[in-house]
Write a protein that holds these residues in place. Structure first.
Motif, PDB file in Angstrom:
ATOM      1  N   GLU A 398       0.838  -1.212   0.000  1.00  0.00           N
ATOM      2  CA  GLU A 398       0.000   0.000   0.000  1.00  0.00           C
ATOM      3  C   GLU A 398       0.865   1.252   0.000  1.00  0.00           C
ATOM      4  O   GLU A 398       0.580   2.212  -0.724  1.00  0.00           O
ATOM      5  CB  GLU A 398      -0.918   0.003   1.215  1.00  0.00           C
ATOM      6  CG  GLU A 398      -2.152  -0.868   1.062  1.00  0.00           C
ATOM      7  CD  GLU A 398      -3.150  -0.671   2.183  1.00  0.00           C
ATOM      8  OE1 GLU A 398      -4.317  -0.340   1.879  1.00  0.00           O
ATOM      9  OE2 GLU A 398      -2.768  -0.859   3.349  1.00  0.00           O
ATOM     10  N   ASP A 399       1.912   1.240   0.808  1.00  0.00           N
ATOM     11  CA  ASP A 399       2.812   2.397   0.855  1.00  0.00           C
ATOM     12  C   ASP A 399       3.502   2.604  -0.489  1.00  0.00           C
ATOM     13  O   ASP A 399       3.642   3.745  -0.965  1.00  0.00           O
ATOM     14  CB  ASP A 399       3.853   2.208   1.951  1.00  0.00           C
ATOM     15  CG  ASP A 399       3.260   2.254   3.352  1.00  0.00           C
ATOM     16  OD1 ASP A 399       2.118   2.753   3.492  1.00  0.00           O
ATOM     17  OD2 ASP A 399       3.926   1.771   4.301  1.00  0.00           O
ATOM     18  N   LYS A 402       1.039   3.937  -3.119  1.00  0.00           N
ATOM     19  CA  LYS A 402       0.775   5.362  -2.865  1.00  0.00           C
ATOM     20  C   LYS A 402       1.965   6.213  -3.281  1.00  0.00           C
ATOM     21  O   LYS A 402       1.802   7.271  -3.915  1.00  0.00           O
ATOM     22  CB  LYS A 402       0.470   5.561  -1.389  1.00  0.00           C
ATOM     23  CG  LYS A 402       0.114   6.996  -1.014  1.00  0.00           C
ATOM     24  CD  LYS A 402      -0.236   7.101   0.462  1.00  0.00           C
ATOM     25  CE  LYS A 402      -0.590   8.541   0.841  1.00  0.00           C
ATOM     26  NZ  LYS A 402      -0.928   8.658   2.288  1.00  0.00           N
ATOM     27  N   ALA A 403       3.179   5.765  -2.959  1.00  0.00           N
ATOM     28  CA  ALA A 403       4.369   6.537  -3.287  1.00  0.00           C
ATOM     29  C   ALA A 403       4.573   6.668  -4.796  1.00  0.00           C
ATOM     30  O   ALA A 403       5.151   7.652  -5.273  1.00  0.00           O
ATOM     31  CB  ALA A 403       5.598   5.886  -2.651  1.00  0.00           C
ATOM     32  N   ASN A 404       4.084   5.687  -5.562  1.00  0.00           N
ATOM     33  CA  ASN A 404       4.265   5.693  -7.013  1.00  0.00           C
ATOM     34  C   ASN A 404       3.029   6.153  -7.772  1.00  0.00           C
ATOM     35  O   ASN A 404       2.965   6.034  -8.999  1.00  0.00           O
ATOM     36  CB  ASN A 404       4.679   4.300  -7.496  1.00  0.00           C
ATOM     37  CG  ASN A 404       6.115   3.951  -7.126  1.00  0.00           C
ATOM     38  OD1 ASN A 404       7.042   4.314  -7.838  1.00  0.00           O
ATOM     39  ND2 ASN A 404       6.289   3.265  -6.004  1.00  0.00           N
ATOM     40  N   ASP A 405       2.028   6.656  -7.035  1.00  0.00           N
ATOM     41  CA  ASP A 405       0.804   7.221  -7.650  1.00  0.00           C
ATOM     42  C   ASP A 405       0.077   6.222  -8.545  1.00  0.00           C
ATOM     43  O   ASP A 405      -0.470   6.595  -9.584  1.00  0.00           O
ATOM     44  CB  ASP A 405       1.150   8.485  -8.457  1.00  0.00           C
ATOM     45  CG  ASP A 405       1.602   9.627  -7.557  1.00  0.00           C
ATOM     46  OD1 ASP A 405       1.068   9.744  -6.440  1.00  0.00           O
ATOM     47  OD2 ASP A 405       2.488  10.395  -7.974  1.00  0.00           O
ATOM     48  N   LEU A 406       0.069   4.955  -8.165  1.00  0.00           N
ATOM     49  CA  LEU A 406      -0.740   3.967  -8.879  1.00  0.00           C
ATOM     50  C   LEU A 406      -2.138   3.947  -8.282  1.00  0.00           C
ATOM     51  O   LEU A 406      -2.349   4.299  -7.114  1.00  0.00           O
ATOM     52  CB  LEU A 406      -0.090   2.585  -8.790  1.00  0.00           C
ATOM     53  CG  LEU A 406       1.296   2.446  -9.433  1.00  0.00           C
ATOM     54  CD1 LEU A 406       1.813   1.024  -9.271  1.00  0.00           C
ATOM     55  CD2 LEU A 406       1.260   2.836 -10.900  1.00  0.00           C
ATOM     56  N   GLN A 407      -3.104   3.491  -9.076  1.00  0.00           N
ATOM     57  CA  GLN A 407      -4.504   3.553  -8.661  1.00  0.00           C
ATOM     58  C   GLN A 407      -5.032   2.174  -8.277  1.00  0.00           C
ATOM     59  O   GLN A 407      -4.985   1.240  -9.079  1.00  0.00           O
ATOM     60  CB  GLN A 407      -5.380   4.140  -9.772  1.00  0.00           C
ATOM     61  CG  GLN A 407      -6.848   4.285  -9.376  1.00  0.00           C
ATOM     62  CD  GLN A 407      -7.689   4.905 -10.465  1.00  0.00           C
ATOM     63  OE1 GLN A 407      -7.151   5.397 -11.468  1.00  0.00           O
ATOM     64  NE2 GLN A 407      -9.004   4.890 -10.310  1.00  0.00           N
ATOM     65  N   ALA A 480       5.284   1.235 -12.131  1.00  0.00           N
ATOM     66  CA  ALA A 480       4.962   2.649 -12.314  1.00  0.00           C
ATOM     67  C   ALA A 480       5.775   3.249 -13.452  1.00  0.00           C
ATOM     68  O   ALA A 480       5.256   4.034 -14.264  1.00  0.00           O
ATOM     69  CB  ALA A 480       5.215   3.408 -11.009  1.00  0.00           C
ATOM     70  N   HIS A 484       4.363   4.828 -16.964  1.00  0.00           N
ATOM     71  CA  HIS A 484       4.759   6.176 -17.376  1.00  0.00           C
ATOM     72  C   HIS A 484       5.337   6.166 -18.784  1.00  0.00           C
ATOM     73  O   HIS A 484       5.024   7.033 -19.617  1.00  0.00           O
ATOM     74  CB  HIS A 484       5.790   6.723 -16.374  1.00  0.00           C
ATOM     75  CG  HIS A 484       6.302   8.081 -16.734  1.00  0.00           C
ATOM     76  ND1 HIS A 484       7.428   8.281 -17.510  1.00  0.00           N
ATOM     77  CD2 HIS A 484       5.832   9.326 -16.409  1.00  0.00           C
ATOM     78  CE1 HIS A 484       7.626   9.573 -17.656  1.00  0.00           C
ATOM     79  NE2 HIS A 484       6.682  10.241 -16.994  1.00  0.00           N
TER      80      HIS A 484
END
Length: 487
Positions: A398-399, A402-407, A480, A484
């Motif tokens: 989860e961290d 969140k840190a890699n802006d995945l959904q 991620a 990108h």
């Protein structure tokens, strides 16, 4: 004539102990005709030196082959291929000629062609295996499973090992399920209401065969467990996909002419949504109004490490209309292929008869080994260890997400072992998976989970059951970066 020691070598990818590899190497040489009757084998000393292994290992292997009549010993002269060794076939393989049969016409019903996701057999060699449903060797209790298997092979359990139960099951395993597993889900059942199956998939197939005909309709979650969709398609019944939301299957969306409802309320497959109590009651009411049956696949309920699991649909059922499917594949290991069905006695009677006509019963030795492993407390200890490990991995993932802006598109409220992910609309996750595999990252594209001819292409599943915590952050970063780069 003596066989030259240079003809013996250990294959680098061979399985089993060194002793077993030597036995297999020599037995195959005899069975394929490379080693002839009366030919002398290298001495244990020379073969051990050539292979770079212990002489005692070679001696034990020769002794086993001697006991099985592959080899014979001539005093101090050494070991020879026995006169009584199995003879190689005395014919040449037939040429590979085309069939004269028109198989497109001969095959009356097709079972291939489904879109069930395929996992690489060598997934363990990948550095970042975010794949679902595989056993983690670092968590499994090998030692106690081996001891239980040896106990099940003992003289006391000889009958269990060798008996043809016909349509019955190991009473010890049935007793454990009835007195231990089911009460944890709020279910009470007699032995006559329980049937052991070869995993949950076999249980779903038996259920579909017993309940559905070409005139009946089944409601199926969308997205869904792909193997279940294949089973329903093969049964030739009418299939109605019913969309799920963040709380699972939507009762009011179930068609009015539905006969059987298939659902995964604890952890919806693949979104992992957990059906809340209010919706569970609404689903039971909808089934009652339609006079429909419900098939509850309660996979992964043991992995509810965030909260205590909600009561099963079967425990809330007052009409006997819920058929419960359980499995040990996720909590023990998938290769075990042990699951179980729980339902009203008339249904179990028919499922039992169908199972007997197809495969009689799951192997007695496997059932008794599992019964010992469960009843001696090893299973509960394993589940606690797995739950703690998965909880830690989930937090790390989860961290990292969140840190890699995945959904995240779906996460279980009670635990589980995976996240249902959504990539940007322009990303086709089949292509993403191919690009990631080149970087030793495995993900599961989401399209096969959806019904219809034009499924969404930008969903994927990330599981954390088979990847250590130390590898998660780097693996997520690779995902991620590839997303990108595809933008």
């Amino acid at each position: 004539m003596a066989l030259p020691v240079e003809t013996f070598f250990l294959h680098p990818d061979a399985q089993g102990t060194l002793q077993q590899q030597i036995q297999q190497m020599i037995a195959q040489g005899i069975l394929t005709g490379r080693f002839g009757t009366g030919e002398k084998l290298p001495s244990t000393r020379s073969l051990a030196r050539h292979l770079g292994i212990s002489r005692i290992t070679v001696t034990i292997a020769y002794t086993e082959l001697l006991a099985n009549d592959y080899l014979t010993s001539k005093g101090r002269s050494g070991y020879y291929v026995s006169e009584n060794a199995p003879a190689p076939p005395q014919f040449s393989p037939a040429a590979d000629t085309p069939d004269a049969v028109d198989w497109t016409r001969a095959i009356g019903q097709r079972f291939s062609g489904g879109v069930t996701p395929v996992k690489p057999q060598n997934w363990g060699k990948y550095r970042y295996p975010f794949i679902y449903g595989q056993a983690d060797p670092t968590l499994f209790d090998h030692a106690n499973w081996r001891l239980c298997a040896l106990q099940a092979l003992g003289q006391r359990d000889f009958t269990t090992l060798t008996t043809d139960y016909y349509d019955q099951d190991d009473p010890k395993l049935i007793e454990f399920i009835a007195r231990h597993s089911l009460p944890r889900r709020g279910i009470s059942a007699r032995p006559e209401q329980i049937l052991i199956t070869l995993g949950a998939q076999n249980a779903l197939w038996l259920t579909a065969q017993v309940l559905l005909t070409q005139r009946r309709r089944a409601a199926l979650e969308d997205p869904c467990y792909p193997a279940l969709r294949d089973i329903l398609t093969q049964s030739r019944c009418h299939v109605s996909p019913v969309q799920v939301d963040h709380e699972g299957l939507i009762p009011d969306a179930i068609p009015d002419d539905t006969d059987v409802i298939f659902t995964t309320p604890s952890h919806q497959c693949p979104t992992t949504a957990t059906m809340p109590m209010q919706r569970r009651r609404a689903l039971l009411e909808r089934a009652r109004a339609l006079d429909a049956l419900i098939v509850e696949d309660d996979y992964e309920f043991e992995m509810s490490f965030l909260k205590s699991p909600s009561p099963s649909l079967k425990s809330l059922d007052q009409d006997g209309r819920v058929i419960y499917v359980g499995s040990f594949s996720k909590s023990l290991f998938p290769g075990l292929r042990l699951g179980y069905l729980v339902g009203s006695e008339p249904f179990i009677r028919e499922a039992r008869a169908l199972r007997a006509s197809v495969l009689r019963h799951p192997p007695g030795h496997i059932q008794r080994t599992a019964a010992y492993f469960l009843s001696l407390g090893h299973y509960d200890a394993l589940v606690r260890r797995m739950s703690n490990a998965l909880h830690g991995r989930r937090t790390v993932m989860e961290d990292a997400i969140k840190a890699n802006d995945l959904q995240i598109a779906g996460r279980g409220a009670y635990g589980g072992s995976s996240f249902w992910m959504q990539a940007p609309d322009h990303v086709r996750t089949e292509d993403l998976a191919v690009r990631l595999r080149a970087k030793s990252v495995l993900i599961e594209p989401g399209a096969p989970f959806f019904n219809g001819n034009a499924p969404p292409q930008n969903y994927y599943r990330l599981a954390y059951s088979s990847i250590p915590s130390t590898q998660i952050a780097a693996g997520i970063a690779h995902i991620a970066q590839e997303i990108h780069d595809m933008g």
